[in-house]
Write a protein that holds these residues in place. Structure first.
Motif, PDB file in Angstrom:
ATOM      1  N   GLY A 174     101.214 -20.107   6.502  1.00  0.00           N
ATOM      2  CA  GLY A 174     101.088 -19.698   5.102  1.00  0.00           C
ATOM      3  C   GLY A 174     102.086 -18.628   4.693  1.00  0.00           C
ATOM      4  O   GLY A 174     102.029 -18.130   3.568  1.00  0.00           O
ATOM      5  N   GLY A 175     102.983 -18.246   5.586  1.00  0.00           N
ATOM      6  CA  GLY A 175     104.016 -17.293   5.234  1.00  0.00           C
ATOM      7  C   GLY A 175     103.711 -15.843   5.543  1.00  0.00           C
ATOM      8  O   GLY A 175     104.493 -14.950   5.197  1.00  0.00           O
ATOM      9  N   VAL A 176     102.580 -15.578   6.193  1.00  0.00           N
ATOM     10  CA  VAL A 176     102.258 -14.212   6.583  1.00  0.00           C
ATOM     11  C   VAL A 176     102.997 -13.908   7.884  1.00  0.00           C
ATOM     12  O   VAL A 176     102.957 -14.707   8.823  1.00  0.00           O
ATOM     13  N   ARG A 207      98.693 -10.448   0.772  1.00  0.00           N
ATOM     14  CA  ARG A 207      99.204 -11.725   1.303  1.00  0.00           C
ATOM     15  C   ARG A 207      98.242 -12.295   2.350  1.00  0.00           C
ATOM     16  O   ARG A 207      97.939 -13.487   2.361  1.00  0.00           O
ATOM     17  N   LEU A 208      97.763 -11.418   3.216  1.00  0.00           N
ATOM     18  CA  LEU A 208      96.834 -11.836   4.261  1.00  0.00           C
ATOM     19  C   LEU A 208      95.563 -12.424   3.658  1.00  0.00           C
ATOM     20  O   LEU A 208      95.116 -13.510   4.059  1.00  0.00           O
ATOM     21  N   GLY A 226      92.328 -19.605   2.263  1.00  0.00           N
ATOM     22  CA  GLY A 226      92.463 -21.047   2.434  1.00  0.00           C
ATOM     23  C   GLY A 226      92.091 -21.534   3.828  1.00  0.00           C
ATOM     24  O   GLY A 226      92.160 -22.734   4.097  1.00  0.00           O
ATOM     25  N   PHE A 227      91.694 -20.641   4.696  1.00  0.00           N
ATOM     26  CA  PHE A 227      91.285 -21.042   6.049  1.00  0.00           C
ATOM     27  C   PHE A 227      89.866 -21.569   5.974  1.00  0.00           C
ATOM     28  O   PHE A 227      88.981 -20.938   5.406  1.00  0.00           O
ATOM     29  N   SER A 228      89.619 -22.723   6.559  1.00  0.00           N
ATOM     30  CA  SER A 228      88.339 -23.408   6.355  1.00  0.00           C
ATOM     31  C   SER A 228      87.160 -22.812   7.118  1.00  0.00           C
ATOM     32  O   SER A 228      86.018 -22.985   6.700  1.00  0.00           O
ATOM     33  N   ASP A 229      87.384 -22.112   8.199  1.00  0.00           N
ATOM     34  CA  ASP A 229      86.286 -21.623   9.048  1.00  0.00           C
ATOM     35  C   ASP A 229      86.079 -20.126   8.808  1.00  0.00           C
ATOM     36  O   ASP A 229      86.794 -19.303   9.346  1.00  0.00           O
ATOM     37  N   HIS A 230      85.112 -19.774   7.981  1.00  0.00           N
ATOM     38  CA  HIS A 230      84.833 -18.371   7.647  1.00  0.00           C
ATOM     39  C   HIS A 230      83.588 -17.887   8.375  1.00  0.00           C
ATOM     40  O   HIS A 230      82.547 -17.698   7.784  1.00  0.00           O
ATOM     41  N   ARG A 231      83.703 -17.657   9.667  1.00  0.00           N
ATOM     42  CA  ARG A 231      82.575 -17.165  10.459  1.00  0.00           C
ATOM     43  C   ARG A 231      82.558 -15.641  10.444  1.00  0.00           C
ATOM     44  O   ARG A 231      83.574 -15.016  10.184  1.00  0.00           O
TER      45      ARG A 231
END
Length: 187
Positions: A80-82, A134-135, A141-146
């Motif tokens: 993602g460019g980070v 940015r982070l 957009g990361f699918s796994d938010h644990r």
């Protein structure tokens, strides 16, 4: 009052262990290394090699699932460019290797240094704020938010394990930390 310093060096590695770990990643041998007295959970090392310095992390007390999750987050952020340190992989393509029951990760060294309080300027805080933005934008957009390792329940669990530590300085800090844990839910 005890000074609270974020320092973790749980796993002490010998030169032979460093070389063994570098070999697991198809790197090495080391020309030198030193423990990094920073962090709260992992044992970290700067390892000098012929190709340049590397960052070696012993993922203390983490399951394979937790380490694989961290690798996936780093990969997502990088795509993602980070700006992230490049994770090195084993010849089999794995982002970690085993060492005496712990999982170890290896990264290219990211140059820089920690600034002292007297060195901090307004522009530094702007840069940190922009990097965090940015982070967070990319991480959304990361699918796994644990839940992370710094939730209250994880901290209490970690403190219970520290209560059994043989490290005298750490054992001396545990009662103060329990006072904080007792205080926090009511405030």
């Amino acid at each position: 009052m005890l000074p609270l310093v974020a320092v973790a060096l749980i796993t002490r590695l010998s030169a032979a262990a460093i070389d063994e770990l570098l070999a697991a990643f198809g790197q090495g041998p080391a020309t030198g290394f030193r423990a990094i007295a920073a962090g709260t959970i992992n044992s970290n090392y700067r390892v000098e090699t012929a190709r340049g310095p590397l960052f070696l992390r012993v993922n203390e007390g983490k399951s394979e699932d937790e380490v694989e999750y961290e690798i996936a987050v780093i990969d997502h952020l990088e795509r993602g460019g980070v700006t992230t340190p490049r994770l090195l992989t084993t010849p089999a393509g794995r982002g970690c290797a085993r060492y005496r029951g712990a999982l170890v990760s290896l990264f290219d060294w990211a140059p820089g240094r920690t600034l002292g309080r007297g060195e901090l300027r307004t522009d530094h805080t702007r840069q940190v704020g922009a990097a965090l933005a940015r982070l967070h934008r990319c991480g959304a957009g990361f699918s796994d938010h644990r839940p992370g390792r710094y939730t209250f329940d994880h901290i209490v669990t970690r403190l219970r394990s520290l209560s059994r530590s043989r490290d005298l300085a750490l054992a001396a800090a545990v009662p103060l930390l329990w006072e904080e844990v007792a205080f926090l839910p009511s405030h």
